[in-house]
Motif scaffolding. Structure first.
Motif, PDB file in Angstrom:
ATOM      1  N   MET A   1       0.847  -1.196   0.000  1.00  0.00           N
ATOM      2  CA  MET A   1       0.000   0.000   0.000  1.00  0.00           C
ATOM      3  C   MET A   1       0.880   1.243   0.000  1.00  0.00           C
ATOM      4  N   VAL A   2       0.512   2.179  -0.812  1.00  0.00           N
ATOM      5  CA  VAL A   2       1.293   3.411  -0.876  1.00  0.00           C
ATOM      6  C   VAL A   2       0.753   4.392   0.134  1.00  0.00           C
ATOM      7  N   MET A   3       1.638   4.855   0.997  1.00  0.00           N
ATOM      8  CA  MET A   3       1.190   5.783   2.022  1.00  0.00           C
ATOM      9  C   MET A   3       1.917   7.101   1.880  1.00  0.00           C
ATOM     10  N   SER A   4       1.267   8.158   2.210  1.00  0.00           N
ATOM     11  CA  SER A   4       1.916   9.458   2.166  1.00  0.00           C
ATOM     12  C   SER A   4       1.911  10.086   3.534  1.00  0.00           C
ATOM     13  N   MET A   5       3.007  10.783   3.842  1.00  0.00           N
ATOM     14  CA  MET A   5       3.114  11.444   5.135  1.00  0.00           C
ATOM     15  C   MET A   5       3.241  12.935   4.919  1.00  0.00           C
ATOM     16  N   PRO A   6       2.451  13.708   5.624  1.00  0.00           N
ATOM     17  CA  PRO A   6       2.620  15.150   5.526  1.00  0.00           C
ATOM     18  C   PRO A   6       3.920  15.561   6.168  1.00  0.00           C
ATOM     19  N   LEU A   7       4.495  16.626   5.676  1.00  0.00           N
ATOM     20  CA  LEU A   7       5.754  17.072   6.247  1.00  0.00           C
ATOM     21  C   LEU A   7       5.538  17.635   7.635  1.00  0.00           C
ATOM     22  N   ILE A   8       4.424  18.288   7.813  1.00  0.00           N
ATOM     23  CA  ILE A   8       4.111  18.819   9.134  1.00  0.00           C
ATOM     24  C   ILE A   8       3.084  17.910   9.767  1.00  0.00           C
ATOM     25  N   VAL A   9       3.479  17.256  10.819  1.00  0.00           N
ATOM     26  CA  VAL A   9       2.587  16.286  11.441  1.00  0.00           C
ATOM     27  C   VAL A   9       1.590  16.972  12.355  1.00  0.00           C
ATOM     28  N   ASN A  10       2.079  17.850  13.190  1.00  0.00           N
ATOM     29  CA  ASN A  10       1.190  18.468  14.170  1.00  0.00           C
ATOM     30  C   ASN A  10       0.654  19.797  13.711  1.00  0.00           C
ATOM     31  N   CYS A  11      -0.525  20.090  14.121  1.00  0.00           N
ATOM     32  CA  CYS A  11      -1.074  21.404  13.886  1.00  0.00           C
ATOM     33  C   CYS A  11      -2.062  21.691  14.993  1.00  0.00           C
ATOM     34  N   THR A  12      -2.273  22.921  15.247  1.00  0.00           N
ATOM     35  CA  THR A  12      -3.238  23.245  16.287  1.00  0.00           C
ATOM     36  C   THR A  12      -4.556  23.560  15.649  1.00  0.00           C
TER      37      THR A  12
ATOM     38  N   GLU B   1      -2.908   1.736  16.672  1.00  0.00           N
ATOM     39  CA  GLU B   1      -1.749   1.071  16.086  1.00  0.00           C
ATOM     40  C   GLU B   1      -1.054   1.982  15.069  1.00  0.00           C
ATOM     41  N   CYS B   2      -1.855   2.668  14.308  1.00  0.00           N
ATOM     42  CA  CYS B   2      -1.319   3.578  13.298  1.00  0.00           C
ATOM     43  C   CYS B   2      -0.488   4.677  13.959  1.00  0.00           C
ATOM     44  N   ARG B   3      -1.009   5.216  15.042  1.00  0.00           N
ATOM     45  CA  ARG B   3      -0.269   6.275  15.745  1.00  0.00           C
ATOM     46  C   ARG B   3       1.008   5.741  16.370  1.00  0.00           C
ATOM     47  N   ARG B   4       0.908   4.545  16.893  1.00  0.00           N
ATOM     48  CA  ARG B   4       2.103   3.942  17.486  1.00  0.00           C
ATOM     49  C   ARG B   4       3.196   3.792  16.433  1.00  0.00           C
ATOM     50  N   LYS B   5       2.804   3.286  15.258  1.00  0.00           N
ATOM     51  CA  LYS B   5       3.767   3.093  14.185  1.00  0.00           C
ATOM     52  C   LYS B   5       4.339   4.418  13.708  1.00  0.00           C
TER      53      LYS B   5
ATOM     54  N   ALA C   1       8.392   3.673   5.296  1.00  0.00           N
ATOM     55  CA  ALA C   1       9.053   2.410   5.593  1.00  0.00           C
ATOM     56  C   ALA C   1      10.101   2.615   6.662  1.00  0.00           C
ATOM     57  N   ILE C   2      10.103   1.760   7.650  1.00  0.00           N
ATOM     58  CA  ILE C   2      11.093   1.859   8.715  1.00  0.00           C
ATOM     59  C   ILE C   2      12.273   1.013   8.326  1.00  0.00           C
ATOM     60  N   THR C   3      13.387   1.666   8.083  1.00  0.00           N
ATOM     61  CA  THR C   3      14.533   0.922   7.581  1.00  0.00           C
ATOM     62  C   THR C   3      15.575   0.667   8.644  1.00  0.00           C
ATOM     63  N   GLY C   4      15.559   1.437   9.684  1.00  0.00           N
ATOM     64  CA  GLY C   4      16.572   1.275  10.711  1.00  0.00           C
ATOM     65  C   GLY C   4      16.258   0.117  11.627  1.00  0.00           C
ATOM     66  N   ASP C   5      17.227  -0.225  12.461  1.00  0.00           N
ATOM     67  CA  ASP C   5      16.930  -1.245  13.458  1.00  0.00           C
ATOM     68  C   ASP C   5      16.727  -0.608  14.814  1.00  0.00           C
ATOM     69  N   GLU C   6      16.586   0.716  14.799  1.00  0.00           N
ATOM     70  CA  GLU C   6      16.410   1.426  16.064  1.00  0.00           C
ATOM     71  C   GLU C   6      14.932   1.437  16.409  1.00  0.00           C
ATOM     72  N   THR C   7      14.422   0.330  16.789  1.00  0.00           N
ATOM     73  CA  THR C   7      13.022   0.297  17.166  1.00  0.00           C
ATOM     74  C   THR C   7      12.881   0.397  18.663  1.00  0.00           C
ATOM     75  N   GLU C   8      11.726   0.818  19.059  1.00  0.00           N
ATOM     76  CA  GLU C   8      11.498   1.041  20.481  1.00  0.00           C
ATOM     77  C   GLU C   8      10.047   0.728  20.773  1.00  0.00           C
ATOM     78  N   ALA C   9       9.793   0.114  21.891  1.00  0.00           N
ATOM     79  CA  ALA C   9       8.406  -0.202  22.231  1.00  0.00           C
ATOM     80  C   ALA C   9       7.641   1.072  22.509  1.00  0.00           C
ATOM     81  N   GLY C  10       6.613   1.299  21.727  1.00  0.00           N
ATOM     82  CA  GLY C  10       5.835   2.515  21.887  1.00  0.00           C
ATOM     83  C   GLY C  10       4.993   2.457  23.138  1.00  0.00           C
ATOM     84  N   SER C  11       4.791   3.596  23.728  1.00  0.00           N
ATOM     85  CA  SER C  11       3.964   3.648  24.924  1.00  0.00           C
ATOM     86  C   SER C  11       2.532   3.933  24.529  1.00  0.00           C
ATOM     87  N   VAL C  12       1.764   2.899  24.456  1.00  0.00           N
ATOM     88  CA  VAL C  12       0.370   3.053  24.062  1.00  0.00           C
ATOM     89  C   VAL C  12      -0.491   3.114  25.306  1.00  0.00           C
TER      90      VAL C  12
END
Length: 151
Positions: free
Chosen positions: A1-12, A109-113, A45-56
């Motif tokens: 699946m092709v996903m797109s990410m906005p450059l600015i994630v947060n906004c008020t 799950e999406c937010r965690r990722k 795509a997460i290419t690094g091996d620097e993964t961390e358990a997300g705090s959900v």
DNA sequence: CGGAAATGCCGTCACTATCT
DNA sequence: AGATAGTGACGGCATTTCCG
């Protein structure tokens, strides 16, 4: 699946409409435009091996659930049910509840990722900055050595 | 110290891509 | 073609930070 990410994630969100039907319409119109306006994106795509358990956060129910318990879609589903017996209505309600529950979990799950992805990018930036610094120092040292040999 | 602004998190809706 | 999963966008609420 092709996903797109906005450059600015947060906004008020400073504009506050209610939870009524008009606001839903405005929301929908705005969304339809904005989601098409976005052209720039980057692959997630997460290419690094620097993964961390997300705090959900544990699944306690939020506030906005109370906001609009009967959306237009539900009303439409209910209308269908009310024409016949009670069973289709129950089915529709049950189906909706299931859909909402699944979507709630999917969103979590999406937010965690996404957070993990951002963390990976930040780590990568840190590593690359360090490498860059090291290489600059190395270059400086080599230039120094060369300078002394020439003299 | 109180109010405004910023930030974070959540649930929901709409939409798209993919699967069956 | 319908079902499903993934995700952007949005508004709401809670908490934190800032500033007069």
């Amino acid at each position: 699946m092709v996903m797109s990410m906005p450059l600015i994630v947060n906004c008020t969100h400073s504009l506050a409409f209610g939870c009524g039907n008009i606001s839903m319409l405005q929301k929908t119109l705005k969304r339809t435009v904005s989601s098409r306006e976005r052209g720039i994106g980057c692959s997630m795509a997460i290419t690094g091996d620097e993964t961390e358990a997300g705090s959900v956060a544990a699944g306690d129910l939020g506030n906005s659930q109370l906001c609009n318990p009967t959306s237009n879609r539900l009303k439409a589903e209910s209308r269908v049910g009310s024409l016949g017996s009670q069973k289709p209505l129950e089915d529709a309600l049950q189906k909706r509840a299931l859909r909402l529950m699944k979507n709630r979990e999917a969103a979590r799950e999406c937010r965690r990722k996404k957070k993990e992805y951002v963390r990976c990018l930040e780590n990568r930036v840190a590593v690359l900055e360090q490498q860059n610094k090291t290489l600059i120092d190395e270059l400086r040292a080599l230039k120094d050595i060369y300078q002394h040999k020439v003299e």
